[in-house]
Enzyme design. Structure first.
Site, mmCIF file in Angstrom:
data_model
loop_
_atom_site.group_PDB
_atom_site.id
_atom_site.type_symbol
_atom_site.label_atom_id
_atom_site.label_comp_id
_atom_site.label_asym_id
_atom_site.label_seq_id
_atom_site.Cartn_x
_atom_site.Cartn_y
_atom_site.Cartn_z
ATOM 1 N N TYR A 281 0.819 -1.212 0.000
ATOM 2 C CA TYR A 281 0.000 0.000 0.000
ATOM 3 C C TYR A 281 0.855 1.266 0.000
ATOM 4 O O TYR A 281 0.367 2.343 -0.362
ATOM 5 C CB TYR A 281 -0.925 0.045 1.217
ATOM 6 N N HIS B 179 0.372 -11.546 1.457
ATOM 7 C CA HIS B 179 -0.636 -10.718 0.791
ATOM 8 C C HIS B 179 -1.298 -11.454 -0.373
ATOM 9 O O HIS B 179 -2.525 -11.420 -0.537
ATOM 10 C CB HIS B 179 0.019 -9.430 0.303
#
Length: 273
Positions: free
Chosen positions: A48, A104
């Site tokens: 992110y 992830h």
């Protein structure tokens, strides 16, 4: 219904705060606002690019670190260096540990036993209190479970337009929390007329109904992103609404088509396996 989900591996708020696509000062302000309103779980990831402002928001909130459930994730291209990347995340976040650390995405050629072993080491050494995965389909999750590493959560796209029944069979049987990201189908459910009709019966918004439908489910928590305090507050109110949905409301949402996936990058695994 409790505001937390508790398993032998973790105790996590049923509703958390997602930070995907938030950055810089806006991200820090959103995290501060969310914590000020009562959120106690914050989700981020190295990919992110916002772990530093997330950490700044945590610090500025003035809350004790132990009051906040903090999740981050290692990107699939970095699975050969999980410890190094976890330590880098901790540094950016300004904390000594994560409450939950996830893979992830699985890489196309993921070495499941090695990756799970590396996650387990982080847990054993106190860098992460619990570990898990994200975006693992049922078949791959079963392979990860077979390694014997205690998987606390699997974070996947889940909303009223996408079924995760096959995955939920696995997670519920194993005491694994299913964390729903994109719980509003990237905003689409906020304007869905079918859910809007249910919302009208309760005097709430369609977004709140869609969230409540998820939050009432056994072993499911959700992490909607919201930068505006008004939206953050509305999402929190979905917790109380979850107990008020009627059997008719739920049946109508259950009957919606459940085959619409909106997050499907080219490196994703075969979802049918």
């Amino acid at each position: 219904m409790s505001d937390r989900i508790t398993t032998p591996r973790l105790s996590i708020p049923r509703l958390g705060f997602g930070t995907w696509r938030l950055s810089g000062a806006e991200c820090q302000a959103a995290v501060e606002s969310a914590l000020g309103l009562g959120y106690r779980a914050v989700d981020t990831a190295e990919m992110y690019g916002n772990e530093e402002p997330v950490g700044a928001g945590l610090k500025a909130s003035g809350l004790p670190r132990g009051d906040i459930f903090l999740t981050s994730k290692v990107w699939w291209e970095n699975l050969g260096r999980i410890r190094q990347h976890c330590e880098a995340s901790l540094s950016r976040l300004g904390t000594d540990y994560l409450d939950l650390y996830l893979i992830h995405w699985p890489s196309p050629d993921i070495d499941v036993p090695q990756a799970m072993h590396d996650l387990a080491r982080l847990r054993e050494e106190g860098l992460a209190r619990a570990v898990g995965v994200a975006n693992f389909p049922a078949g791959l999750l079963k392979r990860a479970i077979e390694t014997g590493v205690p998987i606390a959560a699997n974070q996947v796209e889940y909303h009223a337009l996408l079924s995760q029944d096959r995955l939920l069979e696995v997670t519920r049987a194993q005491g694994i929390v299913l964390t729903a990201y994109a719980p509003l189908a990237q905003g689409r459910l906020a304007s869905d007329p079918r859910i809007g009709a249910i919302a009208g019966r309760h005097g709430v918004t369609a977004a709140q109904v869609a969230l409540a439908w998820l939050l009432r489910q056994d072993g499911v928590n959700a992490i909607p992103k919201a930068s505006r305090p008004e939206t953050q507050k509305a999402n929190l109110e979905a917790l109380a609404l979850a107990a008020k949905l009627t059997d008719t409301d739920v049946a109508e949402i259950d009957a919606l088509p459940k085959d619409q996936r909106f997050v499907n990058p080219p490196f994703a695994p075969d979802w049918a396996t």
